[in-house]
Write a protein that holds these residues in place. Sequence first.
Motif, PDB file in Angstrom:
ATOM      1  N   TYR A   1      70.586 -51.187-107.172  1.00 59.23           N
ATOM      2  CA  TYR A   1      70.209 -50.132-108.108  1.00 59.23           C
ATOM      3  C   TYR A   1      71.454 -49.667-108.843  1.00 59.23           C
ATOM      4  O   TYR A   1      72.575 -49.876-108.395  1.00 59.23           O
ATOM      5  CB  TYR A   1      69.537 -48.960-107.384  1.00 59.23           C
ATOM      6  CG  TYR A   1      70.349 -48.408-106.221  1.00 59.23           C
ATOM      7  CD1 TYR A   1      71.355 -47.467-106.421  1.00 59.23           C
ATOM      8  CD2 TYR A   1      70.132 -48.856-104.925  1.00 59.23           C
ATOM      9  CE1 TYR A   1      72.106 -46.983-105.375  1.00 59.23           C
ATOM     10  CE2 TYR A   1      70.881 -48.373-103.867  1.00 59.23           C
ATOM     11  CZ  TYR A   1      71.858 -47.434-104.091  1.00 59.23           C
ATOM     12  OH  TYR A   1      72.612 -46.962-103.051  1.00 59.23           O
ATOM     13  N   ASP A   2      71.248 -49.031-109.990  1.00 67.85           N
ATOM     14  CA  ASP A   2      72.353 -48.467-110.764  1.00 67.85           C
ATOM     15  C   ASP A   2      72.563 -47.036-110.273  1.00 67.85           C
ATOM     16  O   ASP A   2      71.819 -46.123-110.642  1.00 67.85           O
ATOM     17  CB  ASP A   2      72.018 -48.496-112.255  1.00 67.85           C
ATOM     18  CG  ASP A   2      73.145 -47.999-113.132  1.00 67.85           C
ATOM     19  OD1 ASP A   2      74.073 -47.328-112.617  1.00 67.85           O
ATOM     20  OD2 ASP A   2      73.111 -48.275-114.341  1.00 67.85           O
TER      21      ASP A   2
ATOM     22  N   TRP B   1      74.739 -44.523-110.702  1.00 60.37           N
ATOM     23  CA  TRP B   1      74.988 -43.374-111.579  1.00 60.37           C
ATOM     24  C   TRP B   1      73.780 -43.077-112.456  1.00 60.37           C
ATOM     25  O   TRP B   1      73.492 -41.919-112.754  1.00 60.37           O
ATOM     26  CB  TRP B   1      76.254 -43.592-112.395  1.00 60.37           C
ATOM     27  CG  TRP B   1      77.427 -43.710-111.472  1.00 60.37           C
ATOM     28  CD1 TRP B   1      78.138 -44.840-111.194  1.00 60.37           C
ATOM     29  CD2 TRP B   1      77.971 -42.688-110.632  1.00 60.37           C
ATOM     30  NE1 TRP B   1      79.097 -44.572-110.246  1.00 60.37           N
ATOM     31  CE2 TRP B   1      79.021 -43.262-109.882  1.00 60.37           C
ATOM     32  CE3 TRP B   1      77.676 -41.345-110.432  1.00 60.37           C
ATOM     33  CZ2 TRP B   1      79.774 -42.535-108.961  1.00 60.37           C
ATOM     34  CZ3 TRP B   1      78.423 -40.627-109.513  1.00 60.37           C
ATOM     35  CH2 TRP B   1      79.458 -41.216-108.784  1.00 60.37           C
ATOM     36  N   LYS B   2      73.036 -44.103-112.832  1.00 53.83           N
ATOM     37  CA  LYS B   2      71.809 -43.899-113.605  1.00 53.83           C
ATOM     38  C   LYS B   2      70.778 -43.161-112.738  1.00 53.83           C
ATOM     39  O   LYS B   2      70.111 -42.226-113.200  1.00 53.83           O
ATOM     40  CB  LYS B   2      71.273 -45.246-114.074  1.00 53.83           C
ATOM     41  CG  LYS B   2      70.113 -45.171-115.014  1.00 53.83           C
ATOM     42  CD  LYS B   2      69.744 -46.577-115.474  1.00 53.83           C
ATOM     43  CE  LYS B   2      68.630 -46.557-116.495  1.00 53.83           C
ATOM     44  NZ  LYS B   2      68.277 -47.923-116.923  1.00 53.83           N
ATOM     45  N   GLU B   3      70.649 -43.596-111.483  1.00 54.02           N
ATOM     46  CA  GLU B   3      69.709 -42.957-110.560  1.00 54.02           C
ATOM     47  C   GLU B   3      70.109 -41.510-110.261  1.00 54.02           C
ATOM     48  O   GLU B   3      69.254 -40.634-110.177  1.00 54.02           O
ATOM     49  CB  GLU B   3      69.605 -43.759-109.255  1.00 54.02           C
ATOM     50  CG  GLU B   3      68.882 -45.070-109.398  1.00 54.02           C
ATOM     51  CD  GLU B   3      67.417 -44.910-109.753  1.00 54.02           C
ATOM     52  OE1 GLU B   3      66.754 -43.989-109.237  1.00 54.02           O
ATOM     53  OE2 GLU B   3      66.927 -45.713-110.571  1.00 54.02           O
TER      54      GLU B   3
ATOM     55  N   GLY C   1      71.723 -39.596-112.273  1.00 51.69           N
ATOM     56  CA  GLY C   1      71.390 -38.881-113.505  1.00 51.69           C
ATOM     57  C   GLY C   1      69.918 -38.513-113.585  1.00 51.69           C
ATOM     58  O   GLY C   1      69.563 -37.497-114.195  1.00 51.69           O
ATOM     59  N   LYS C   2      69.058 -39.321-112.957  1.00 51.09           N
ATOM     60  CA  LYS C   2      67.622 -39.039-112.937  1.00 51.09           C
ATOM     61  C   LYS C   2      67.244 -38.071-111.814  1.00 51.09           C
ATOM     62  O   LYS C   2      66.087 -37.710-111.679  1.00 51.09           O
ATOM     63  CB  LYS C   2      66.824 -40.334-112.782  1.00 51.09           C
ATOM     64  CG  LYS C   2      66.941 -41.253-113.976  1.00 51.09           C
ATOM     65  CD  LYS C   2      65.963 -42.423-113.960  1.00 51.09           C
ATOM     66  CE  LYS C   2      65.990 -43.258-112.729  1.00 51.09           C
ATOM     67  NZ  LYS C   2      65.171 -44.485-112.809  1.00 51.09           N
ATOM     68  N   GLY C   3      68.222 -37.689-111.000  1.00 53.92           N
ATOM     69  CA  GLY C   3      67.953 -36.745-109.919  1.00 53.92           C
ATOM     70  C   GLY C   3      67.597 -37.379-108.593  1.00 53.92           C
ATOM     71  O   GLY C   3      67.055 -36.708-107.718  1.00 53.92           O
ATOM     72  N   ASN C   4      67.912 -38.646-108.405  1.00 57.39           N
ATOM     73  CA  ASN C   4      67.611 -39.346-107.160  1.00 57.39           C
ATOM     74  C   ASN C   4      68.579 -38.873-106.073  1.00 57.39           C
ATOM     75  O   ASN C   4      69.738 -39.290-106.017  1.00 57.39           O
ATOM     76  CB  ASN C   4      67.710 -40.859-107.373  1.00 57.39           C
ATOM     77  CG  ASN C   4      67.250 -41.653-106.173  1.00 57.39           C
ATOM     78  OD1 ASN C   4      67.433 -41.252-105.033  1.00 57.39           O
ATOM     79  ND2 ASN C   4      66.662 -42.810-106.438  1.00 57.39           N
TER      80      ASN C   4
ATOM     81  N   ASP D   1      64.175 -43.141-103.750  1.00 52.90           N
ATOM     82  CA  ASP D   1      64.486 -41.751-103.397  1.00 52.90           C
ATOM     83  C   ASP D   1      63.993 -41.372-102.004  1.00 52.90           C
ATOM     84  O   ASP D   1      63.585 -40.244-101.760  1.00 52.90           O
ATOM     85  CB  ASP D   1      63.964 -40.764-104.451  1.00 52.90           C
ATOM     86  CG  ASP D   1      64.678 -39.412-104.395  1.00 52.90           C
ATOM     87  OD1 ASP D   1      65.743 -39.313-103.747  1.00 52.90           O
ATOM     88  OD2 ASP D   1      64.165 -38.447-104.984  1.00 52.90           O
TER      89      ASP D   1
END
Length: 144
Positions: free
Chosen positions: A40-41, A43-45, A47-50, A115
Amino acid sequence: MEPFADLIMSNPYLAVLAYFSVGVLALIVFLYCFECVTRYDGWKEIGKGNLAVALATGGKIFGICNIFRFSIQAGDTIYETLIWAAIGFVLFLAAYFMFEFMTPMFKIDVEIARDNRAVGFLSLIISVSLSYLVGAVIDVMGSS
């Protein structure tokens, strides 16, 4: 180059700055290596609140910094510190793969990406714990 490095390291204020700078650089490089092996990415996750990814990444950051801490204590020079840090990181990364292997009922990376906070928290605890184990090995081997 070495006389310049020796001059810097003889000044305690510059030595602190050098160790800190090298430590931050090592953190960035080693964390990037972890990002390359996860599915998984991170920092992207985040950023989505994971939260699971944030917990797992936080554990990795703590683990890497803790291993570098032990490496500083074990090395006589900044070069030896980097060698111990690299050895410690390889052990830490190997333990990460063992964690994935030891849980065949589910995939750690998949659960963290979904998550699953329980798995994210477990990943954090395992990273912190293993960093102390790796650090102790570095401490023993570095002082012998």
